[in-house]
Enzyme design. Structure first.
Site, PDB file in Angstrom:
ATOM      1  N   ASP A 195       0.261   5.364   0.511  1.00 14.23           N
ATOM      2  CA  ASP A 195      -0.810   6.258   0.991  1.00 14.23           C
ATOM      3  C   ASP A 195      -0.498   7.736   1.024  1.00 14.23           C
ATOM      4  O   ASP A 195       0.545   8.122   1.566  1.00 14.23           O
ATOM      5  CB  ASP A 195      -1.088   5.974   2.489  1.00 14.23           C
ATOM      6  CG  ASP A 195      -1.709   4.656   2.749  1.00 14.23           C
ATOM      7  OD1 ASP A 195      -2.478   4.205   1.930  1.00 14.23           O
ATOM      8  OD2 ASP A 195      -1.401   4.089   3.829  1.00 14.23           O
ATOM      9  N   GLU A 234       0.843  -1.198   0.000  1.00 17.25           N
ATOM     10  CA  GLU A 234       0.000   0.000   0.000  1.00 17.25           C
ATOM     11  C   GLU A 234       0.874   1.242   0.000  1.00 17.25           C
ATOM     12  O   GLU A 234       1.903   1.280   0.668  1.00 17.25           O
ATOM     13  CB  GLU A 234      -0.884  -0.040   1.257  1.00 17.25           C
ATOM     14  CG  GLU A 234      -1.956   1.015   1.305  1.00 17.25           C
ATOM     15  CD  GLU A 234      -2.845   0.877   2.563  1.00 17.25           C
ATOM     16  OE1 GLU A 234      -3.261  -0.245   2.893  1.00 17.25           O
ATOM     17  OE2 GLU A 234      -3.088   1.912   3.193  1.00 17.25           O
ATOM     18  N   ARG A 277       9.750   4.269  19.111  1.00 19.18           N
ATOM     19  CA  ARG A 277       9.105   3.180  18.373  1.00 19.18           C
ATOM     20  C   ARG A 277      10.117   2.240  17.738  1.00 19.18           C
ATOM     21  O   ARG A 277       9.892   1.051  17.650  1.00 19.18           O
ATOM     22  CB  ARG A 277       8.220   3.755  17.257  1.00 19.18           C
ATOM     23  CG  ARG A 277       6.795   4.013  17.658  1.00 19.18           C
ATOM     24  CD  ARG A 277       6.081   4.723  16.519  1.00 19.18           C
ATOM     25  NE  ARG A 277       5.416   3.812  15.595  1.00 19.18           N
ATOM     26  CZ  ARG A 277       5.080   4.153  14.349  1.00 19.18           C
ATOM     27  NH1 ARG A 277       5.355   5.350  13.892  1.00 19.18           N
ATOM     28  NH2 ARG A 277       4.461   3.291  13.577  1.00 19.18           N
ATOM     29  N   GLU A 324      -2.637  10.703   2.952  1.00 17.75           N
ATOM     30  CA  GLU A 324      -3.818  10.996   3.783  1.00 17.75           C
ATOM     31  C   GLU A 324      -3.763  12.458   4.221  1.00 17.75           C
ATOM     32  O   GLU A 324      -2.764  12.899   4.808  1.00 17.75           O
ATOM     33  CB  GLU A 324      -3.840  10.103   5.026  1.00 17.75           C
ATOM     34  CG  GLU A 324      -4.199   8.666   4.719  1.00 17.75           C
ATOM     35  CD  GLU A 324      -4.373   7.830   5.980  1.00 17.75           C
ATOM     36  OE1 GLU A 324      -5.330   7.053   6.038  1.00 17.75           O
ATOM     37  OE2 GLU A 324      -3.545   7.979   6.907  1.00 17.75           O
ATOM     38  N   GLN A 365      -0.161  13.079   5.684  1.00 15.95           N
ATOM     39  CA  GLN A 365       0.501  11.885   6.199  1.00 15.95           C
ATOM     40  C   GLN A 365       0.719  10.900   5.058  1.00 15.95           C
ATOM     41  O   GLN A 365      -0.202  10.650   4.276  1.00 15.95           O
ATOM     42  CB  GLN A 365      -0.367  11.245   7.287  1.00 15.95           C
ATOM     43  CG  GLN A 365       0.145   9.885   7.732  1.00 15.95           C
ATOM     44  CD  GLN A 365      -0.476   9.409   9.036  1.00 15.95           C
ATOM     45  OE1 GLN A 365      -0.348  10.046  10.070  1.00 15.95           O
ATOM     46  NE2 GLN A 365      -1.164   8.287   8.982  1.00 15.95           N
ATOM     47  N   THR A 366       1.925  10.351   4.967  1.00 16.57           N
ATOM     48  CA  THR A 366       2.187   9.304   3.973  1.00 16.57           C
ATOM     49  C   THR A 366       2.603   8.034   4.703  1.00 16.57           C
ATOM     50  O   THR A 366       3.099   8.079   5.832  1.00 16.57           O
ATOM     51  CB  THR A 366       3.308   9.720   2.993  1.00 16.57           C
ATOM     52  OG1 THR A 366       4.483  10.031   3.731  1.00 16.57           O
ATOM     53  CG2 THR A 366       2.884  10.910   2.151  1.00 16.57           C
ATOM     54  N   ASN A 367       2.372   6.905   4.036  1.00 18.58           N
ATOM     55  CA  ASN A 367       2.775   5.632   4.609  1.00 18.58           C
ATOM     56  C   ASN A 367       3.047   4.653   3.470  1.00 18.58           C
ATOM     57  O   ASN A 367       2.533   4.830   2.358  1.00 18.58           O
ATOM     58  CB  ASN A 367       1.672   5.094   5.526  1.00 18.58           C
ATOM     59  CG  ASN A 367       2.185   4.098   6.561  1.00 18.58           C
ATOM     60  OD1 ASN A 367       3.351   3.699   6.556  1.00 18.58           O
ATOM     61  ND2 ASN A 367       1.307   3.678   7.461  1.00 18.58           N
ATOM     62  N   ASP A 415     -12.208  10.580  15.535  1.00 16.25           N
ATOM     63  CA  ASP A 415     -11.630   9.895  16.699  1.00 16.25           C
ATOM     64  C   ASP A 415     -10.096  10.006  16.718  1.00 16.25           C
ATOM     65  O   ASP A 415      -9.476   9.759  17.736  1.00 16.25           O
ATOM     66  CB  ASP A 415     -12.068   8.415  16.726  1.00 16.25           C
ATOM     67  CG  ASP A 415     -11.782   7.688  15.423  1.00 16.25           C
ATOM     68  OD1 ASP A 415     -11.774   8.336  14.350  1.00 16.25           O
ATOM     69  OD2 ASP A 415     -11.567   6.465  15.480  1.00 16.25           O
ATOM     70  N   GLY A 447      -5.057  14.544  17.260  1.00 13.69           N
ATOM     71  CA  GLY A 447      -5.204  13.261  17.927  1.00 13.69           C
ATOM     72  C   GLY A 447      -6.617  12.953  18.395  1.00 13.69           C
ATOM     73  O   GLY A 447      -6.810  12.144  19.301  1.00 13.69           O
ATOM     74  N   ARG A 473       5.157   3.042   8.778  1.00 16.91           N
ATOM     75  CA  ARG A 473       6.208   3.874   8.190  1.00 16.91           C
ATOM     76  C   ARG A 473       5.650   5.274   7.937  1.00 16.91           C
ATOM     77  O   ARG A 473       5.836   5.852   6.867  1.00 16.91           O
ATOM     78  CB  ARG A 473       6.693   3.256   6.877  1.00 16.91           C
ATOM     79  CG  ARG A 473       7.328   1.875   7.044  1.00 16.91           C
ATOM     80  CD  ARG A 473       7.973   1.444   5.747  1.00 16.91           C
ATOM     81  NE  ARG A 473       8.659   0.178   5.863  1.00 16.91           N
ATOM     82  CZ  ARG A 473       8.244  -0.956   5.269  1.00 16.91           C
ATOM     83  NH1 ARG A 473       7.158  -0.965   4.526  1.00 16.91           N
ATOM     84  NH2 ARG A 473       8.941  -2.057   5.419  1.00 16.91           N
ATOM     85  N   GLU A 474       4.979   5.811   8.948  1.00 16.92           N
ATOM     86  CA  GLU A 474       4.324   7.107   8.772  1.00 16.92           C
ATOM     87  C   GLU A 474       5.330   8.254   8.702  1.00 16.92           C
ATOM     88  O   GLU A 474       6.301   8.291   9.442  1.00 16.92           O
ATOM     89  CB  GLU A 474       3.375   7.400   9.944  1.00 16.92           C
ATOM     90  CG  GLU A 474       2.223   6.447  10.077  1.00 16.92           C
ATOM     91  CD  GLU A 474       2.549   5.197  10.898  1.00 16.92           C
ATOM     92  OE1 GLU A 474       3.718   5.029  11.317  1.00 16.92           O
ATOM     93  OE2 GLU A 474       1.627   4.389  11.119  1.00 16.92           O
TER      94      GLU A 474
END
Ligand code: NAG
Ligand code: NAG
Length: 298
Positions: free
Chosen positions: A113, A111, A284, A115, A128-130, A204, A209, A139-140
């Site tokens: 992305d 995928e 992380r 967003e 935001q990409t991933n 949400d 956040g 992998r944001e």
């Protein structure tokens, strides 16, 4: 589905000057032609929340307190250039998310992305990409855009070949993901992907956040799209050919890596607009992910 040969033949034939498509060393993806939505795409859900303009060359997705909506490509593709001109939800878009992405099916899916996270009037949108390969994401990266993406159409695109995946915003590379299979990181090399886009309520998590909720008195929220041409290898037609080093333009040498000018622009984006990068998130990932170094992401 153009290659250099046919473009040049076409040029000679029409005695035109496609100077922007001529062979230069800079590897900016090509400009696309205009085709109606229905040539390449169909609604995924809530088709009554998609509105059509200019003979279907332009559409609007609507989100209200009843539902959002989305669409996807009819065919699956293996490598190519995927782009969309999008004008994001204007005004108070907090809580909404507009996405444009490529995805394969199955558990170990790939995928890619984009967003776009809405915000209160006058506050910045965040992109935001991933990248998921073989079912693994996390992998944001998040950046601020350097313009107001609600005022005009901007081009969001992905160039995907067997060497790398490049994300572009208005032809400026904002992220790369190189093939590091030789170092043990899976790459999107075999699974055909469809294009998807959607507009939905995600209050949400989307804005601060999840602290900022969607203000339904501002509905419907509208995102506009055009540029439905897809310049990619249709895997339903010639799956095997897509996987070989064919004559498609995105496989040519100048598209296998960024050139120096493109790297400078990528670094400019990283330096000036990064909000979050998984490559530098030691909490992380105490051990830096392998691809980060190769991608010069950290
Ligand atoms: C949705 O919005 C409409 C129009 O503003 C309103 O009449 C209706 O009560 C709302 N429905 C819900 C479930 O909030
Ligand atoms: C929304 O705007 C606020 C205030 O400028 C900012 O802190 C926040 O990062 C923006 N974006 C999102 C997605 O929350």
């Amino acid at each position: 589905m153009v290659d250099y040969g046919s473009v040049h033949r076409l040029c000679l034939l029409l005695v035109c000057c496609f100077s922007s498509i001529s062979m230069t060393t800079s590897a900016t993806p090509k400009k696309a032609m205009t085709v109606p939505f229905s040539n390449n795409y169909i609604p995924t859900w809530s088709s009554d929340h998609i509105k059509y303009f200019n003979g279907g060359n332009e559409i609007q997705l609507n989100l209200d307190n009843f539902t959002g909506t989305g669409f996807h490509s009819k065919e699956s593709y293996l490598f190519g250039y995927f782009h969309m001109h999008i004008k994001l939800v204007a005004g108070d878009s907090a809580g909404t998310v507009t996405a444009f992405y490529l995805s394969s099916n199955g558990n170990e899916h790939d995928e890619v992305d984009f967003e776009f996270l809405g915000n209160r009037t006058g506050e910045p949108y965040i992109l935001q990409t991933n990248v998921f390969t073989g079912g693994v994401g996390n992998r944001e990266q998040r950046i601020y855009l350097w313009f107001d993406p609600t005022a005009n159409y901007h081009t969001y695109s992905v160039l995907w070949n067997s060497y790398l995946i490049t994300f572009f915003v208005d032809d400026i590379p904002i992220r790369i993901f190189k093939n590091t299979e030789n170092l043990g990181v899976k790459f999107a090399s075999e699974q055909p992907m469809k294009l998807y886009s959607s507009l939905w309520n995600a209050d949400d998590w989307a804005t601060r956040g999840g602290l900022e909720k969607t203000d339904w008195s501002k509905a419907p929220f509208v995102a506009s799209y055009k540029g439905f041409y897809i310049d990619a290898c249709d895997a339903t037609l010639d799956d095997e050919y897509c996987e070989t080093e064919g004559k498609k333009w995105w496989n040519q040498k100048e598209y296998r890596d960024l050139d120096a000018a493109q790297y400078r622009r990528l670094m400019w984006v990283h330096r000036k607009f990064t909000i979050y990068n998984y490559c530098t998130d030691k909490a992380r990932f105490p051990k830096k992910p392998i691809e980060c170094k190769v991608n010069k992401d950290a």
